[in-house]
Design a protein around this motif. Structure first.
Motif, PDB file in Angstrom:
ATOM      1  N   ASN A 114       0.784 -49.296 -32.477  1.00 42.55           N
ATOM      2  CA  ASN A 114       0.642 -48.910 -31.076  1.00 42.55           C
ATOM      3  C   ASN A 114      -0.470 -47.884 -30.838  1.00 42.55           C
ATOM      4  O   ASN A 114      -0.819 -47.619 -29.700  1.00 42.55           O
ATOM      5  CB  ASN A 114       1.968 -48.403 -30.499  1.00 42.55           C
ATOM      6  CG  ASN A 114       2.453 -47.145 -31.179  1.00 42.55           C
ATOM      7  OD1 ASN A 114       2.258 -46.966 -32.383  1.00 42.55           O
ATOM      8  ND2 ASN A 114       3.091 -46.272 -30.435  1.00 42.55           N
ATOM      9  N   GLU A 115      -1.064 -47.335 -31.896  1.00 43.75           N
ATOM     10  CA  GLU A 115      -2.160 -46.376 -31.765  1.00 43.75           C
ATOM     11  C   GLU A 115      -3.486 -46.925 -32.278  1.00 43.75           C
ATOM     12  O   GLU A 115      -4.511 -46.249 -32.200  1.00 43.75           O
ATOM     13  CB  GLU A 115      -1.848 -45.097 -32.555  1.00 43.75           C
ATOM     14  CG  GLU A 115      -0.640 -44.350 -32.068  1.00 43.75           C
ATOM     15  CD  GLU A 115      -0.365 -43.111 -32.893  1.00 43.75           C
ATOM     16  OE1 GLU A 115      -1.115 -42.836 -33.860  1.00 43.75           O
ATOM     17  OE2 GLU A 115       0.595 -42.412 -32.579  1.00 43.75           O
ATOM     18  N   LEU A 116      -3.480 -48.116 -32.814  1.00 42.48           N
ATOM     19  CA  LEU A 116      -4.626 -48.647 -33.546  1.00 42.48           C
ATOM     20  C   LEU A 116      -5.933 -48.592 -32.767  1.00 42.48           C
ATOM     21  O   LEU A 116      -6.938 -48.066 -33.257  1.00 42.48           O
ATOM     22  CB  LEU A 116      -4.343 -50.083 -33.998  1.00 42.48           C
ATOM     23  CG  LEU A 116      -5.434 -50.724 -34.852  1.00 42.48           C
ATOM     24  CD1 LEU A 116      -5.525 -50.036 -36.210  1.00 42.48           C
ATOM     25  CD2 LEU A 116      -5.155 -52.203 -35.024  1.00 42.48           C
ATOM     26  N   GLU A 117      -5.960 -49.139 -31.578  1.00 42.73           N
ATOM     27  CA  GLU A 117      -7.198 -49.205 -30.812  1.00 42.73           C
ATOM     28  C   GLU A 117      -7.731 -47.801 -30.484  1.00 42.73           C
ATOM     29  O   GLU A 117      -8.939 -47.563 -30.542  1.00 42.73           O
ATOM     30  CB  GLU A 117      -7.011 -50.029 -29.531  1.00 42.73           C
ATOM     31  CG  GLU A 117      -6.787 -51.513 -29.796  1.00 42.73           C
ATOM     32  CD  GLU A 117      -5.366 -51.888 -30.187  1.00 42.73           C
ATOM     33  OE1 GLU A 117      -5.121 -53.073 -30.424  1.00 42.73           O
ATOM     34  OE2 GLU A 117      -4.486 -50.985 -30.262  1.00 42.73           O
ATOM     35  N   TRP A 118      -6.851 -46.878 -30.162  1.00 45.08           N
ATOM     36  CA  TRP A 118      -7.269 -45.522 -29.834  1.00 45.08           C
ATOM     37  C   TRP A 118      -7.847 -44.796 -31.053  1.00 45.08           C
ATOM     38  O   TRP A 118      -8.788 -44.045 -30.935  1.00 45.08           O
ATOM     39  CB  TRP A 118      -6.098 -44.725 -29.259  1.00 45.08           C
ATOM     40  CG  TRP A 118      -5.836 -45.109 -27.842  1.00 45.08           C
ATOM     41  CD1 TRP A 118      -6.351 -44.527 -26.727  1.00 45.08           C
ATOM     42  CD2 TRP A 118      -5.010 -46.181 -27.396  1.00 45.08           C
ATOM     43  NE1 TRP A 118      -5.896 -45.181 -25.612  1.00 45.08           N
ATOM     44  CE2 TRP A 118      -5.066 -46.202 -25.991  1.00 45.08           C
ATOM     45  CE3 TRP A 118      -4.230 -47.138 -28.044  1.00 45.08           C
ATOM     46  CZ2 TRP A 118      -4.371 -47.118 -25.221  1.00 45.08           C
ATOM     47  CZ3 TRP A 118      -3.536 -48.053 -27.275  1.00 45.08           C
ATOM     48  CH2 TRP A 118      -3.619 -48.036 -25.881  1.00 45.08           C
ATOM     49  N   ARG A 119      -7.280 -45.047 -32.208  1.00 48.17           N
ATOM     50  CA  ARG A 119      -7.709 -44.348 -33.429  1.00 48.17           C
ATOM     51  C   ARG A 119      -8.946 -44.968 -34.069  1.00 48.17           C
ATOM     52  O   ARG A 119      -9.678 -44.298 -34.776  1.00 48.17           O
ATOM     53  CB  ARG A 119      -6.560 -44.324 -34.439  1.00 48.17           C
ATOM     54  CG  ARG A 119      -5.286 -43.701 -33.912  1.00 48.17           C
ATOM     55  CD  ARG A 119      -5.360 -42.214 -33.694  1.00 48.17           C
ATOM     56  NE  ARG A 119      -5.385 -41.553 -34.992  1.00 48.17           N
ATOM     57  CZ  ARG A 119      -6.040 -40.427 -35.239  1.00 48.17           C
ATOM     58  NH1 ARG A 119      -6.698 -39.815 -34.284  1.00 48.17           N
ATOM     59  NH2 ARG A 119      -6.023 -39.900 -36.431  1.00 48.17           N
ATOM     60  N   LEU A 120      -9.212 -46.265 -33.825  1.00 46.63           N
ATOM     61  CA  LEU A 120     -10.335 -46.934 -34.485  1.00 46.63           C
ATOM     62  C   LEU A 120     -11.543 -47.144 -33.576  1.00 46.63           C
ATOM     63  O   LEU A 120     -12.609 -47.534 -34.065  1.00 46.63           O
ATOM     64  CB  LEU A 120      -9.888 -48.283 -35.059  1.00 46.63           C
ATOM     65  CG  LEU A 120      -9.299 -48.269 -36.467  1.00 46.63           C
ATOM     66  CD1 LEU A 120     -10.351 -48.140 -37.527  1.00 46.63           C
ATOM     67  CD2 LEU A 120      -8.220 -47.261 -36.668  1.00 46.63           C
ATOM     68  N   ASP A 121     -11.433 -46.876 -32.302  1.00 50.72           N
ATOM     69  CA  ASP A 121     -12.569 -47.036 -31.397  1.00 50.72           C
ATOM     70  C   ASP A 121     -13.587 -45.933 -31.691  1.00 50.72           C
ATOM     71  O   ASP A 121     -13.321 -44.759 -31.435  1.00 50.72           O
ATOM     72  CB  ASP A 121     -12.104 -46.947 -29.944  1.00 50.72           C
ATOM     73  CG  ASP A 121     -13.238 -47.079 -28.935  1.00 50.72           C
ATOM     74  OD1 ASP A 121     -14.402 -47.267 -29.351  1.00 50.72           O
ATOM     75  OD2 ASP A 121     -12.951 -46.981 -27.727  1.00 50.72           O
ATOM     76  N   PRO A 122     -14.764 -46.294 -32.205  1.00 45.95           N
ATOM     77  CA  PRO A 122     -15.762 -45.276 -32.532  1.00 45.95           C
ATOM     78  C   PRO A 122     -16.206 -44.432 -31.340  1.00 45.95           C
ATOM     79  O   PRO A 122     -16.713 -43.331 -31.510  1.00 45.95           O
ATOM     80  CB  PRO A 122     -16.945 -46.089 -33.079  1.00 45.95           C
ATOM     81  CG  PRO A 122     -16.380 -47.379 -33.495  1.00 45.95           C
ATOM     82  CD  PRO A 122     -15.222 -47.640 -32.566  1.00 45.95           C
ATOM     83  N   GLN A 123     -16.009 -44.942 -30.133  1.00 42.45           N
ATOM     84  CA  GLN A 123     -16.395 -44.212 -28.917  1.00 42.45           C
ATOM     85  C   GLN A 123     -15.227 -43.436 -28.318  1.00 42.45           C
ATOM     86  O   GLN A 123     -15.417 -42.705 -27.346  1.00 42.45           O
ATOM     87  CB  GLN A 123     -16.921 -45.186 -27.866  1.00 42.45           C
ATOM     88  CG  GLN A 123     -18.112 -45.985 -28.327  1.00 42.45           C
ATOM     89  CD  GLN A 123     -18.553 -46.987 -27.291  1.00 42.45           C
ATOM     90  OE1 GLN A 123     -19.699 -46.987 -26.915  1.00 42.45           O
ATOM     91  NE2 GLN A 123     -17.665 -47.843 -26.831  1.00 42.45           N
ATOM     92  N   GLY A 124     -14.038 -43.598 -28.883  1.00 36.38           N
ATOM     93  CA  GLY A 124     -12.844 -43.021 -28.282  1.00 36.38           C
ATOM     94  C   GLY A 124     -12.673 -41.537 -28.556  1.00 36.38           C
ATOM     95  O   GLY A 124     -13.057 -41.035 -29.609  1.00 36.38           O
ATOM     96  N   SER A 125     -12.073 -40.864 -27.620  1.00 34.29           N
ATOM     97  CA  SER A 125     -11.832 -39.428 -27.771  1.00 34.29           C
ATOM     98  C   SER A 125     -10.696 -39.141 -28.759  1.00 34.29           C
ATOM     99  O   SER A 125     -10.568 -38.012 -29.221  1.00 34.29           O
ATOM    100  CB  SER A 125     -11.509 -38.808 -26.408  1.00 34.29           C
ATOM    101  OG  SER A 125     -10.358 -39.423 -25.854  1.00 34.29           O
ATOM    102  N   HIS A 126      -9.898 -40.137 -29.098  1.00 34.37           N
ATOM    103  CA  HIS A 126      -8.768 -39.943 -30.012  1.00 34.37           C
ATOM    104  C   HIS A 126      -9.012 -40.628 -31.354  1.00 34.37           C
ATOM    105  O   HIS A 126      -8.089 -40.878 -32.106  1.00 34.37           O
ATOM    106  CB  HIS A 126      -7.494 -40.492 -29.391  1.00 34.37           C
ATOM    107  CG  HIS A 126      -7.029 -39.737 -28.184  1.00 34.37           C
ATOM    108  ND1 HIS A 126      -7.883 -39.103 -27.330  1.00 34.37           N
ATOM    109  CD2 HIS A 126      -5.797 -39.508 -27.698  1.00 34.37           C
ATOM    110  CE1 HIS A 126      -7.192 -38.522 -26.351  1.00 34.37           C
ATOM    111  NE2 HIS A 126      -5.934 -38.758 -26.558  1.00 34.37           N
ATOM    112  N   ARG A 127     -10.258 -40.930 -31.649  1.00 33.01           N
ATOM    113  CA  ARG A 127     -10.562 -41.694 -32.858  1.00 33.01           C
ATOM    114  C   ARG A 127     -10.293 -40.885 -34.120  1.00 33.01           C
ATOM    115  O   ARG A 127     -10.386 -39.665 -34.129  1.00 33.01           O
ATOM    116  CB  ARG A 127     -12.002 -42.182 -32.834  1.00 33.01           C
ATOM    117  CG  ARG A 127     -13.033 -41.122 -33.126  1.00 33.01           C
ATOM    118  CD  ARG A 127     -14.440 -41.716 -33.043  1.00 33.01           C
ATOM    119  NE  ARG A 127     -15.465 -40.799 -33.428  1.00 33.01           N
ATOM    120  CZ  ARG A 127     -15.857 -39.720 -32.757  1.00 33.01           C
ATOM    121  NH1 ARG A 127     -15.246 -39.402 -31.619  1.00 33.01           N
ATOM    122  NH2 ARG A 127     -16.816 -38.950 -33.196  1.00 33.01           N
TER     123      ARG A 127
END
Length: 136
Positions: A68-81
């Protein structure tokens, strides 16, 4: 009122969906994932939930990110990466328990631009069956 598929389309079952999404993935066997990890050519990402990790152990060095956190943690542009999420060119090998949820997760990462994302055929269970390192 339930949503209906567009005219001329039928509902897609999970088996059909998996077949379709896997056509676009360069899925890897456990030994190949291990070699890529050891060579620094891939980031292994374990998306299994805590109870499975506690029961079966962990792949040493794998990044643990619940699904449930995958996209947020792996997005290189994300603030929660995660610190490991350095580039859209990163080769990510998603690991679930048996290699089903990981296929869907890899496609989701590809939609974020991680064009080298794929998954481990047979998941953690295949890794363990191959006799590859596991820590408790």
């Amino acid at each position: 009122m339930t949503a209906q598929p567009p005219a001329g389309q039928h509902p897609v079952g999970i088996d059909e969906l998996l077949d379709k999404v896997r056509e676009g993935l360069d899925r890897v066997e456990a030994e190949e994932a291990y070699a890529a990890d050891r060579a620094g050519d891939a980031l292994l990402v374990d998306i299994r939930y805590a109870a499975l990790r506690e029961r079966d152990g962990l792949i040493p060095g794998a990044l643990v990110v619940e699904r449930n956190e995958l996209e947020w943690r792996l997005d290189p542009q994300g603030s929660h990466r995660a610190p490991e999420a350095t580039s859209h060119d990163l080769r990510v090998v998603v690991v679930c328990n048996e290699g089903y949820a990981s296929s869907l997760a890899a496609v989701s990462l590809r939609q974020l631009g991680l064009h080298r994302a794929t998954d481990l055929i047979g998941g953690f269970q295949a890794w363990k069956a191959a006799g590859l390192p596991v820590k408790q």
